[in-house]
Design an enzyme around this catalytic site. Sequence first.
Site, PDB file in Angstrom:
ATOM      1  N   HIS A  57       0.849  -1.213   0.000  1.00  0.00           N
ATOM      2  CA  HIS A  57       0.000   0.000   0.000  1.00  0.00           C
ATOM      3  C   HIS A  57       0.875   1.250   0.000  1.00  0.00           C
ATOM      4  O   HIS A  57       1.552   1.555   0.974  1.00  0.00           O
ATOM      5  CB  HIS A  57      -0.916   0.016   1.225  1.00  0.00           C
ATOM      6  N   HIS A  59       1.428   5.475  -1.960  1.00  0.00           N
ATOM      7  CA  HIS A  59       0.914   6.578  -2.793  1.00  0.00           C
ATOM      8  C   HIS A  59       2.088   7.230  -3.502  1.00  0.00           C
ATOM      9  O   HIS A  59       2.686   8.177  -2.968  1.00  0.00           O
ATOM     10  CB  HIS A  59       0.165   7.603  -1.941  1.00  0.00           C
ATOM     11  N   GLN A 152      -9.722   9.548  -4.788  1.00  0.00           N
ATOM     12  CA  GLN A 152      -9.411  10.201  -3.516  1.00  0.00           C
ATOM     13  C   GLN A 152     -10.545  11.096  -3.004  1.00  0.00           C
ATOM     14  O   GLN A 152     -10.816  11.166  -1.812  1.00  0.00           O
ATOM     15  CB  GLN A 152      -8.136  11.054  -3.673  1.00  0.00           C
ATOM     16  N   HIS A 210      -9.341   1.840   0.186  1.00  0.00           N
ATOM     17  CA  HIS A 210      -9.166   2.494   1.472  1.00  0.00           C
ATOM     18  C   HIS A 210     -10.506   2.301   2.188  1.00  0.00           C
ATOM     19  O   HIS A 210     -11.534   2.731   1.680  1.00  0.00           O
ATOM     20  CB  HIS A 210      -8.901   3.987   1.289  1.00  0.00           C
ATOM     21  N   GLU A 213     -11.051   4.160   7.176  1.00  0.00           N
ATOM     22  CA  GLU A 213      -9.849   4.793   7.725  1.00  0.00           C
ATOM     23  C   GLU A 213     -10.287   5.934   8.634  1.00  0.00           C
ATOM     24  O   GLU A 213     -10.228   7.101   8.280  1.00  0.00           O
ATOM     25  CB  GLU A 213      -8.924   5.308   6.614  1.00  0.00           C
ATOM     26  N   ASP A 309       2.557   3.149   2.887  1.00  0.00           N
ATOM     27  CA  ASP A 309       1.518   4.157   2.665  1.00  0.00           C
ATOM     28  C   ASP A 309       2.092   5.487   2.178  1.00  0.00           C
ATOM     29  O   ASP A 309       1.750   5.951   1.096  1.00  0.00           O
ATOM     30  CB  ASP A 309       0.664   4.366   3.925  1.00  0.00           C
TER      31      ASP A 309
HETATM   32 ZN   LIG Z   1      -3.447   5.034   1.463  1.00  0.00          ZN
END
Ligand SMILES: [Zn+2]
Length: 423
Positions: A57, A59, A152, A210, A213, A309
């Site tokens: 995971h 970005h 997102q 996701h 979270e 992440d």
């Molecule tokens: Zn993430």
Amino acid sequence: MHDLVVRNASLPDGRCGIDILVKDGRICELGTALAVSGVPELNAEGNLLTAPFVDAHFHMDAVLSYGLPRINQSGTLLEGIALWGELKPALTQEALISRAIQYCEWAVAKGLLAIRSHVDICDDRLLAVEALLEVKKQVSPFLDLQLVAFPQDGLLRSPTAFSNLKRAIAMGVDVVGGIPHFERTMADGAESIRILCEFAAEQGLMVDMHCDESDDPLSRHIETLAFQAQRLGLQGRVAGSHLTSMHSMDNYYVSKLLPLMKESGIAAIANPLINITLQGRHDTYPKRRGMTRVPEMLSQGIPVAFGHDCVMDPWYSLGSGDMLEVANMGLHVAQMTSQAAMRQCFEAVTCNSAQILGLQGYGLEPGCNADFVILDAVSVIEALRLRPVRRYVVRRGQVICETPAVNARLSLAGRQIDVNFRQ
Ligand SMILES: [Zn+2]
């Protein structure tokens, strides 16, 4: 003709004194004192040789953008998302590509040879998608980059998100992403999961959302994700990332949820560095850790991986691509301190992640790709303790990175003492 023979390696399963013979970029034989000559040799000197680290995971579109256009003052997830929204219009492909390539070089030096990266598809230009597809191509000789189409700003909150997501998949993005807890309501979140899972089932794709979270004990999107995975026959192809609300959920409810997750063949990806940093921000004391229930899921047979992440981005100002740092934090946060549990934390950044990504040819068996890392440590536990240098990183039988072992030298009362932190 063989490419390489590695001598005297220790393996993660505890076997010692192992030689590994490589031919045509693949492992062709493992054993003790293999009788081969005239082949380039690499002496592991009894050190740990592991299949490469895998980050489940990440970005990569935001990596190394820390401080652009400003620093996250509150340290919260939501300010990070707002800050990323400010940065997005100013992104250029050149900058995205050069930051991502720089990070991939760091990753290789740390023995991290496969990364699943989410890529934000809520910018109608799909600039980041184009950039990361280019990066994927450029790094493919040394690193496997798998991309997740990540809405997102919310699949339903952002009017063009679903059409952009479909465009991203058509352009070559591998996995369907989502962010149900960021939709306007719990019902919209559930609806976004239905839409995305149906699309993935139709297209034969994997899903990695996701999911939950937050610190909200009543967030229930993991239940919906497991339900849709089961209903649509997506067993083994769906991962829930973060799942931090599970930290705060009622124990009785979790006792029902875990078997449901197991039945649906869903995997979980925790992000220990980020979860413990971003969650619990509304708490006074005691402060929740926010990481999902890792040992409980593992004991139910649910695959769990750890992801990095973020590295130096709007959400997190630290990090270096070191998956041993991630595993080390994970074992502390989950209190997974038994020898067996520490080994599970190592697996969470190696074989479990590889399984979740569906990597082909991963492992240390004959026939697997000759991709491995030799560390300056003798065992998995010592590697977790020391987070040592990666002496050699090997890809398809070729050494692609070498780091010398470093000892500290003390000068004490006229004596020179080398300190290497090994017992
Ligand atoms: Zn993430």
